[in-house]
Design an enzyme around this catalytic site. Structure first.
Site, PDB file in Angstrom:
ATOM      1  N   LYS A  23       0.824  -1.213   0.000  1.00  0.00           N
ATOM      2  CA  LYS A  23       0.000   0.000   0.000  1.00  0.00           C
ATOM      3  C   LYS A  23       0.854   1.259   0.000  1.00  0.00           C
ATOM      4  O   LYS A  23       0.455   2.279  -0.544  1.00  0.00           O
ATOM      5  CB  LYS A  23      -0.989  -0.008   1.172  1.00  0.00           C
ATOM      6  CG  LYS A  23      -2.091  -1.038   0.955  1.00  0.00           C
ATOM      7  CD  LYS A  23      -3.380  -0.712   1.681  1.00  0.00           C
ATOM      8  CE  LYS A  23      -4.456  -1.672   1.209  1.00  0.00           C
ATOM      9  NZ  LYS A  23      -5.689  -1.631   1.957  1.00  0.00           N
ATOM     10  N   LYS A  36      -3.838 -10.101  -6.167  1.00  0.00           N
ATOM     11  CA  LYS A  36      -5.108 -10.315  -5.459  1.00  0.00           C
ATOM     12  C   LYS A  36      -6.216  -9.412  -6.001  1.00  0.00           C
ATOM     13  O   LYS A  36      -5.950  -8.263  -6.363  1.00  0.00           O
ATOM     14  CB  LYS A  36      -4.858  -9.992  -3.977  1.00  0.00           C
ATOM     15  CG  LYS A  36      -6.013 -10.304  -3.066  1.00  0.00           C
ATOM     16  CD  LYS A  36      -5.772  -9.787  -1.647  1.00  0.00           C
ATOM     17  CE  LYS A  36      -6.113  -8.330  -1.504  1.00  0.00           C
ATOM     18  NZ  LYS A  36      -6.654  -7.936  -0.220  1.00  0.00           N
ATOM     19  N   LYS A  75     -10.870  -4.478  -3.693  1.00  0.00           N
ATOM     20  CA  LYS A  75     -11.971  -3.541  -3.933  1.00  0.00           C
ATOM     21  C   LYS A  75     -11.469  -2.162  -4.354  1.00  0.00           C
ATOM     22  O   LYS A  75     -12.191  -1.406  -4.987  1.00  0.00           O
ATOM     23  CB  LYS A  75     -12.905  -3.462  -2.718  1.00  0.00           C
ATOM     24  CG  LYS A  75     -12.280  -2.997  -1.423  1.00  0.00           C
ATOM     25  CD  LYS A  75     -13.335  -2.847  -0.350  1.00  0.00           C
ATOM     26  CE  LYS A  75     -13.257  -3.840   0.776  1.00  0.00           C
ATOM     27  NZ  LYS A  75     -12.066  -3.794   1.614  1.00  0.00           N
TER      28      LYS A  75
HETATM   29  N1  AQP Z   1      -9.087 -11.362  -3.205  1.00  0.00           N
HETATM   30  C1  AQP Z   1      -9.428 -11.869  -2.022  1.00  0.00           C
HETATM   31  N2  AQP Z   1      -9.573 -13.203  -1.877  1.00  0.00           N
HETATM   32  C2  AQP Z   1      -9.933 -13.735  -0.682  1.00  0.00           C
HETATM   33  N3  AQP Z   1     -10.169 -12.991   0.425  1.00  0.00           N
HETATM   34  C3  AQP Z   1     -10.032 -11.656   0.321  1.00  0.00           C
HETATM   35  N4  AQP Z   1     -10.187 -10.647   1.193  1.00  0.00           N
HETATM   36  C4  AQP Z   1      -9.933  -9.473   0.571  1.00  0.00           C
HETATM   37  N5  AQP Z   1      -9.616  -9.669  -0.707  1.00  0.00           N
HETATM   38  C5  AQP Z   1      -9.660 -11.020  -0.906  1.00  0.00           C
HETATM   39  C6  AQP Z   1     -10.604 -10.826   2.581  1.00  0.00           C
HETATM   40  O1  AQP Z   1     -11.720  -9.986   2.823  1.00  0.00           O
HETATM   41  C7  AQP Z   1     -11.696  -9.575   4.187  1.00  0.00           C
HETATM   42  C8  AQP Z   1     -11.935  -8.106   4.268  1.00  0.00           C
HETATM   43  O2  AQP Z   1     -10.851  -7.428   3.666  1.00  0.00           O
HETATM   44  P1  AQP Z   1     -10.559  -5.939   4.092  1.00  0.00           P
HETATM   45  O3  AQP Z   1     -11.679  -5.089   3.705  1.00  0.00           O
HETATM   46  O4  AQP Z   1     -10.199  -5.900   5.533  1.00  0.00           O
HETATM   47  O5  AQP Z   1      -9.277  -5.480   3.351  1.00  0.00           O
HETATM   48  P2  AQP Z   1      -8.311  -6.119   2.335  1.00  0.00           P
HETATM   49  O6  AQP Z   1      -7.868  -7.462   2.761  1.00  0.00           O
HETATM   50  O7  AQP Z   1      -7.233  -5.126   2.100  1.00  0.00           O
HETATM   51  O8  AQP Z   1      -9.300  -6.275   1.084  1.00  0.00           O
HETATM   52  P3  AQP Z   1      -9.295  -5.486  -0.269  1.00  0.00           P
HETATM   53  O9  AQP Z   1     -10.521  -5.884  -1.005  1.00  0.00           O
HETATM   54  O10 AQP Z   1      -7.992  -5.717  -0.957  1.00  0.00           O
HETATM   55  O11 AQP Z   1      -9.434  -3.985   0.197  1.00  0.00           O
HETATM   56  P4  AQP Z   1      -8.568  -2.724  -0.195  1.00  0.00           P
HETATM   57  O12 AQP Z   1      -8.549  -2.701  -1.690  1.00  0.00           O
HETATM   58  O13 AQP Z   1      -9.276  -1.559   0.416  1.00  0.00           O
HETATM   59  O14 AQP Z   1      -7.216  -2.952   0.409  1.00  0.00           O
HETATM   60  C9  AQP Z   1     -10.359 -10.010   4.768  1.00  0.00           C
HETATM   61  O15 AQP Z   1     -10.549 -11.176   5.555  1.00  0.00           O
HETATM   62  C10 AQP Z   1      -9.538 -10.324   3.551  1.00  0.00           C
HETATM   63  O16 AQP Z   1      -8.579 -11.333   3.812  1.00  0.00           O
END
Ligand code: AQP
Length: 332
Positions: free
Chosen positions: A115, A197, A200
């Site tokens: 990040k 990965k 969002k």
């Molecule tokens: N691609 C993924 N596959 C499986 N699990 C995923 N998680 C996120 N992306 C995937 C799981 O979703 C939960 C919530 O995630 P988060 O909102 O805490 O943040 P993150 O892991 O950083 O998810 P994002 O979608 O990638 O958000 P941004 O883009 O804002 O950083 C967690 O349990 C995560 O493991």
């Protein structure tokens, strides 16, 4: 464990529209624990501001994330569903845990490295100490299990290290939590770059399938998914794009990889991609319908937020009080 009850805790950031990665890796599994554990599921809005957010969008997504929890089957009478900033103990314990976390430990976190590279104009201290806030979320509730996608495993491991360090100095303060990951769906990959990965916050919306995408959009995105020059639907090394689509199809249909290979034997990628889009939509259509009903009733959602925050605060206050006493803070 709290008063003899096993605890499950997890959260999702309202930092964008939720993806099928968030669904398959995390939210879909949350309801599996409702019978065995006392469950806390939080909308972690304080985590979301480690990256700049548009305030009106953050507010909207906070309501939406809570509504999605319920639409995905989390009953607010059986689970404590709440918003992180409504329970001030999260931020207070995070400060204390910062003083028990080493600079080197935080520097090694891959999410921080990713990040800070992606947001090089805003490498703020919150982004760096994100894992101690996450440790606070988990430890406040004396959590036994943390259902997460594999990307968050490193943070849960750091949380365990912090808790063990604290317990060594002040015995019997925190329960040591275990991360738990779904057997399939723990890492759903981007459709545009299947070595990355699905996130969002990805700016390329074609790389991401959102839980709330309509059927045509889902099918269009899967049709455009990056694959390889082979034409045979089989799971193999070097076929990251197809492997990802097969995992998604498996998660939504419950079919094994071998069953999928047999089903699409002699069919091309085009046909398979459409089937993945259809399976994804069929599984999510009931969630979408329920989500729209719940979101339409804002006062119901606010009442649930308030109830969840009151329940969560009771637990959070007890742990924070215990920690403050052990540290030697004066109570008045
Ligand atoms: N691609 C993924 N596959 C499986 N699990 C995923 N998680 C996120 N992306 C995937 C799981 O979703 C939960 C919530 O995630 P988060 O909102 O805490 O943040 P993150 O892991 O950083 O998810 P994002 O979608 O990638 O958000 P941004 O883009 O804002 O950083 C967690 O349990 C995560 O493991």
């Amino acid at each position: 464990m709290f008063n003899g009850q096993l605890i499950s805790y997890s959260g999702v950031q309202p930092s964008g529209n939720l993806t099928i990665g968030n669904y398959l890796g995390a939210i879909k599994n949350f309801s599996l624990y409702s019978e065995k554990y006392k469950c806390f599921y939080c909308v972690v809005d304080e985590h979301a501001i480690t990256v700049r957010q548009v305030p009106a969008e953050l507010r909207r997504r906070t309501y939406e994330t809570l509504a999605l929890y319920m639409a995905c089957g989390l009953d607010p009478d059986k689970n404590t569903l709440y918003v992180q900033s409504h329970v001030h103990e999260h931020a207070e314990l995070a400060w204390i845990l910062n003083c028990f976390t080493m600079f080197g430990e935080l520097s090694r976190m891959t999410q921080f490295k990713d990040k800070s590279a992606k947001h090089s104009e805003n490498v703020n201290a919150g982004l760096f100490t994100y894992p101690t806030l996450m440790a606070s979320d988990i430890l406040l509730y004396q959590t036994d299990v943390v259902p997460v996608g594999i990307d968050q495993k490193q943070h849960v491991e750091l949380c365990r290290d912090i808790a063990e360090r604290f317990n060594q100095i002040f015995p019997d303060t925190f329960t040591i939590p275990e991360p738990i990951m779904a057997k399939s769906g723990m890492k759903i990959m981007s459709l545009a770059d299947p070595t990355k990965k699905m996130s969002k916050s990805d700016e390329n919306t074609n790389a991401v399938v959102y839980i709330l995408d309509d059927k045509d959009t889902m099918i269009r995105k899967f049709k455009r998914a990056v694959t390889d020059s082979d034409t045979c639907v089989r799971f193999a090394e070097g076929k990251d794009g197809i492997n990802n689509l097969m995992s998604i199809y498996s998660c939504f249909t419950g079919k094994t990889i071998e069953e999928i290979e047999r089903e699409f034997d002699g069919h091309g990628y085009g046909e398979f991609k459409i089937a993945v889009g259809e399976a994804c939509y069929d599984a999510l259509a009931p969630v979408q319908q329920k989500f729209n009903e719940i979101l339409a009733d804002k006062s119901y959602l606010e009442a649930q937020m308030k109830k969840g925050a009151e329940e969560a605060s009771w637990y959070a206050r007890r742990t924070l009080g215990k920690v403050q006493k052990k540290l030697g803070f004066v109570k008045i």
